[in-house]
Write an enzyme that holds these catalytic residues in place. Structure first.
Site, PDB file in Angstrom:
ATOM      1  N   LYS A 244     -52.075 -11.937  -4.541  1.00  5.56           N
ATOM      2  CA  LYS A 244     -51.520 -11.051  -5.570  1.00  5.56           C
ATOM      3  C   LYS A 244     -50.217 -10.449  -5.050  1.00  5.56           C
ATOM      4  CE  LYS A 244     -51.356  -6.871  -6.702  1.00  5.56           C
ATOM      5  NZ  LYS A 244     -49.998  -6.869  -7.289  1.00  5.56           N
TER       6      LYS A 244
ATOM      7  N   GLU B  27     -42.109   8.377   5.986  1.00  8.09           N
ATOM      8  CA  GLU B  27     -41.443   7.092   5.834  1.00  8.09           C
ATOM      9  C   GLU B  27     -40.565   7.162   4.593  1.00  8.09           C
ATOM     10  OE1 GLU B  27     -43.733   3.568   4.613  1.00  8.09           O
ATOM     11  OE2 GLU B  27     -42.692   2.546   6.245  1.00  8.09           O
TER      12      GLU B  27
HETATM   13  P1  NDP Z   1     -47.869  -0.434  -2.418  1.00  7.84           P
HETATM   14  O1  NDP Z   1     -48.809  -0.058  -1.355  1.00  7.84           O
HETATM   15  O2  NDP Z   1     -47.752   0.403  -3.620  1.00  7.84           O
HETATM   16  O3  NDP Z   1     -48.127  -1.915  -2.960  1.00  7.84           O
HETATM   17  C1  NDP Z   1     -48.432  -2.998  -2.153  1.00  7.84           C
HETATM   18  C2  NDP Z   1     -49.267  -3.991  -2.942  1.00  7.84           C
HETATM   19  O4  NDP Z   1     -50.521  -3.391  -3.254  1.00  7.84           O
HETATM   20  C3  NDP Z   1     -48.656  -4.387  -4.268  1.00  7.84           C
HETATM   21  O5  NDP Z   1     -48.958  -5.735  -4.517  1.00  7.84           O
HETATM   22  C4  NDP Z   1     -49.382  -3.490  -5.245  1.00  7.84           C
HETATM   23  O6  NDP Z   1     -49.413  -3.979  -6.557  1.00  7.84           O
HETATM   24  C5  NDP Z   1     -50.764  -3.469  -4.639  1.00  7.84           C
HETATM   25  N1  NDP Z   1     -51.611  -2.348  -5.054  1.00  7.84           N
HETATM   26  C6  NDP Z   1     -51.241  -1.108  -5.465  1.00  7.84           C
HETATM   27  N2  NDP Z   1     -52.323  -0.360  -5.750  1.00  7.84           N
HETATM   28  C7  NDP Z   1     -53.404  -1.129  -5.506  1.00  7.84           C
HETATM   29  C8  NDP Z   1     -54.812  -0.916  -5.601  1.00  7.84           C
HETATM   30  N3  NDP Z   1     -55.334   0.229  -5.984  1.00  7.84           N
HETATM   31  N4  NDP Z   1     -55.640  -1.948  -5.286  1.00  7.84           N
HETATM   32  C9  NDP Z   1     -55.152  -3.130  -4.865  1.00  7.84           C
HETATM   33  N5  NDP Z   1     -53.831  -3.381  -4.765  1.00  7.84           N
HETATM   34  C10 NDP Z   1     -52.966  -2.396  -5.062  1.00  7.84           C
HETATM   35  O7  NDP Z   1     -46.523  -0.570  -1.600  1.00  7.84           O
HETATM   36  P2  NDP Z   1     -45.099  -1.060  -2.114  1.00  7.84           P
HETATM   37  O8  NDP Z   1     -45.205  -2.444  -2.610  1.00  7.84           O
HETATM   38  O9  NDP Z   1     -44.606  -0.029  -3.036  1.00  7.84           O
HETATM   39  O10 NDP Z   1     -44.288  -1.123  -0.721  1.00  7.84           O
HETATM   40  C11 NDP Z   1     -43.793   0.000  -0.114  1.00  7.84           C
HETATM   41  C12 NDP Z   1     -44.702   0.510   0.987  1.00  7.84           C
HETATM   42  O11 NDP Z   1     -45.343  -0.560   1.671  1.00  7.84           O
HETATM   43  C13 NDP Z   1     -43.998   1.290   2.025  1.00  7.84           C
HETATM   44  O12 NDP Z   1     -44.569   2.553   2.177  1.00  7.84           O
HETATM   45  C14 NDP Z   1     -44.124   0.504   3.341  1.00  7.84           C
HETATM   46  O13 NDP Z   1     -44.397   1.318   4.405  1.00  7.84           O
HETATM   47  C15 NDP Z   1     -45.272  -0.375   3.114  1.00  7.84           C
HETATM   48  N6  NDP Z   1     -45.039  -1.674   3.759  1.00  7.84           N
HETATM   49  C16 NDP Z   1     -45.620  -1.954   4.970  1.00  7.84           C
HETATM   50  C17 NDP Z   1     -45.390  -3.141   5.599  1.00  7.84           C
HETATM   51  C18 NDP Z   1     -46.071  -3.504   6.892  1.00  7.84           C
HETATM   52  O14 NDP Z   1     -46.007  -4.660   7.298  1.00  7.84           O
HETATM   53  N7  NDP Z   1     -46.711  -2.608   7.570  1.00  7.84           N
HETATM   54  C19 NDP Z   1     -44.503  -4.142   5.020  1.00  7.84           C
HETATM   55  C20 NDP Z   1     -43.998  -3.770   3.741  1.00  7.84           C
HETATM   56  C21 NDP Z   1     -44.257  -2.583   3.170  1.00  7.84           C
HETATM   57  P3  NDP Z   1     -48.264  -3.629  -7.658  1.00  7.84           P
HETATM   58  O15 NDP Z   1     -47.105  -3.082  -6.942  1.00  7.84           O
HETATM   59  O16 NDP Z   1     -48.016  -4.944  -8.279  1.00  7.84           O
HETATM   60  O17 NDP Z   1     -48.882  -2.666  -8.610  1.00  7.84           O
END
Ligand code: NDP
Length: 451
Positions: A153, A355
């Protein structure tokens, strides 16, 4: 229902695709479950051949994928090409795994004990928008090599290269049902994968907040979980370092991918005697960063991913913020934000603690090695970081003392296909890449044979 995908550099619609929900997530899990017995039974050398073939197909599609990723994620085309190169390399690396997944034989009374690494079954992969296909590949390649089937996803904002991947995998001969992509919201489609009883494991990259919810949700069915979450990594620059090299590398480490990088070294800690010289050198580099059209070969930094992300980033730079250095950014359409350095800042300031996930770095001075380590560790995160010094013993002492999963000495790079990547503390658990990633996609089985 339709999912509208935009181009962050223009705010224009790039694509409209069907939006997956709970029903589509269930159907994808059912396909993956049906495909699992045959996929795990593929002979190791044959699975390896299929994965090498997939790597070749991805290499052939590299430029198209890079263009699509650059437009959808708003990243410079040069960066996107590099990322697609890593996608290919990741598949090549793990294509070697099926024939090298070894077990132990253990001397015991009355017979022989041996261990096997068994695949888990259906694995759900939930990925973010900052490095869409790259982060997906870090999960897809070891999961498939180990004999699992997958439901990926991607983030709703950047689903396009994942959908291309699904097509390329099928054309490369990966059997139907082994790779499934569902492009839908996390709150419905993602949450369903986390709770689904037929999903054995969730591999997640994203925010610490969503990671917490995923770990809690997965606990209901005792799913395996690996989490790659946020970071607030320290870049420690000692006065005896090659300051010119440290300053030249500090900019890309904070502003690469417009700072939307979990490994961003967004806390730059500089030993006080070198602070003024470092700031002068850094200013030159930040002012030279070319922010603009991702498809222009000369661009160093693109826009942020969305209007919402720009708003969040801007909240860290209020009118009275101590802006020491500010680069430039285009005006008009697009989610632009200039590279910005804040100094001096109080260690308790929000910009130092949280962050930001945008092109905003803070510079904090320190007086001793002990203070540098204490400042570096004064965070809930522990993903990445750097130490710059010409003193090798000091470099190793500090590298060992900083509580972080990945650390570089006289370098600001974090990620390599062959080395483990992942966080300490609230940056998550489990490791991706390198030989260790396979452990997270297999179960260890012990078999006793009475002789
Ligand atoms: P999110 O955590 O919002 O989203 C990540 C993924 O999780 C997306 O596909 C999102 O779907 C999905 N998601 C959101 N809510 C749920 C849920 N309740 N259940 C299951 N899946 C869910 O992060 P962002 O995409 O906004 O990325 C930014 C953040 O991610 C930053 O804070 C960064 O720190 C972190 N990050 C960490 C990395 C690492 O390797 N440690 C790498 C990249 C980012 P959708 O957005 O489609 O709704």
């Amino acid at each position: 229902m339709t999912l509208t995908v935009r181009e962050p550099a223009t705010e224009e619609v790039l694509a409209q695709i069907p939006r997956a929900g709970v029903e589509e997530a269930d159907a994808a899990v059912a396909r993956a479950k049906a495909a699992f017995p045959a996929w795990r039974a593929v002979a190791p050398a044959d699975r390896a051949r299929l994965l090498y073939g997939l790597a070749d197909a991805l290499a052939a599609a590299r430029e198209d994928l890079a263009q699509l990723e650059a437009r959808n994620a708003g990243k410079p085309i040069g960066d996107a090409r590099g990322e697609m190169g890593m996608v290919v390399d990741t598949f090549r690396y793990y294509a070697g795994a099926p024939e090298r997944t070894l077990g132990d034989t253990i001397p015991v009374a009355g017979g022989v004990a041996m261990t096997f690494r068994e695949p888990l079954g259906v694995v759900a992969l939930i990925t973010p928008w900052n490095f869409p296909l790259t982060i997906a590949a870090w999960k897809l390649a070891p999961a498939l090599a180990a004999g699992n089937t997958v439901v990926l996803k991607p983030a709703e904002l950047t689903p396009l290269t994942a959908l291309q991947f699904e097509r390329i995998a099928l054309e490369a001969g990966i059997p139907e049902g082994v790779v499934n992509v569902v492009a839908g919201p996390g709150s419905t489609c993602g949450a369903r994968l986390v709770e689904h009883p037929d999903v054995a494991k969730v591999a997640f990259t994203g925010s610490t907040e969503v990671g917490r919810a995923i770990a809690a949700g997965a606990a209901q069915t005792i799913k395996r979980v690996t989490l790659e979450l946020g970071g607030k990594s320290a870049n420690i620059v000692f006065a005896d370092a090659d300051l010119a090299a440290a300053a030249a590398a500090a900019g890309p480490a904070a502003f690469g991918n417009a700072g939307q990088d979990c490994c961003a070294r967004s806390r730059i800690l500089v030993e006080r005697p070198a602070l003024d010289a470092f700031m002068d050198a850094l200013e030159e580099h930040v002012e030279a960063i070319r922010v603009g059209d991702p498809l222009d070969e000369a661009t160093d930094m693109g826009p942020l991913i969305s209007a919402g992300q720009r708003e969040t980033v801007a909240s860290f730079v209020p009118d009275d913020a101590p802006v020491a250095i500010r680069g430039t950014a285009p005006e008009g359409a697009g989610y632009w934000f200039p590279p910005t350095v804040l100094c001096p800042v109080d260690p308790g300031d929000r910009a130092v603690r949280e962050e930001i996930f945008g092109p905003v770095a803070v510079v904090v001075g320190f007086r001793s090695e002990a203070e540098a380590v204490a400042l570096a560790n004064d965070t809930i995160y522990g993903l990445s970081g750097s130490v710059w010094t010409r003193d090798g013993a000091k470099a190793l002492r500090v590298a060992r003392a900083v509580d972080t999963g990945v650390l570089s000495i006289n370098s600001n790079t974090s990620v390599r296909v062959a080395t483990p990547f992942g966080g300490f503390k609230q940056s998550g658990y489990g490791r991706e890449l390198g030989p260790h990633a396979l452990d997270a996609y297999t179960e260890l089985k012990s078999v006793y044979y009475a002789t």
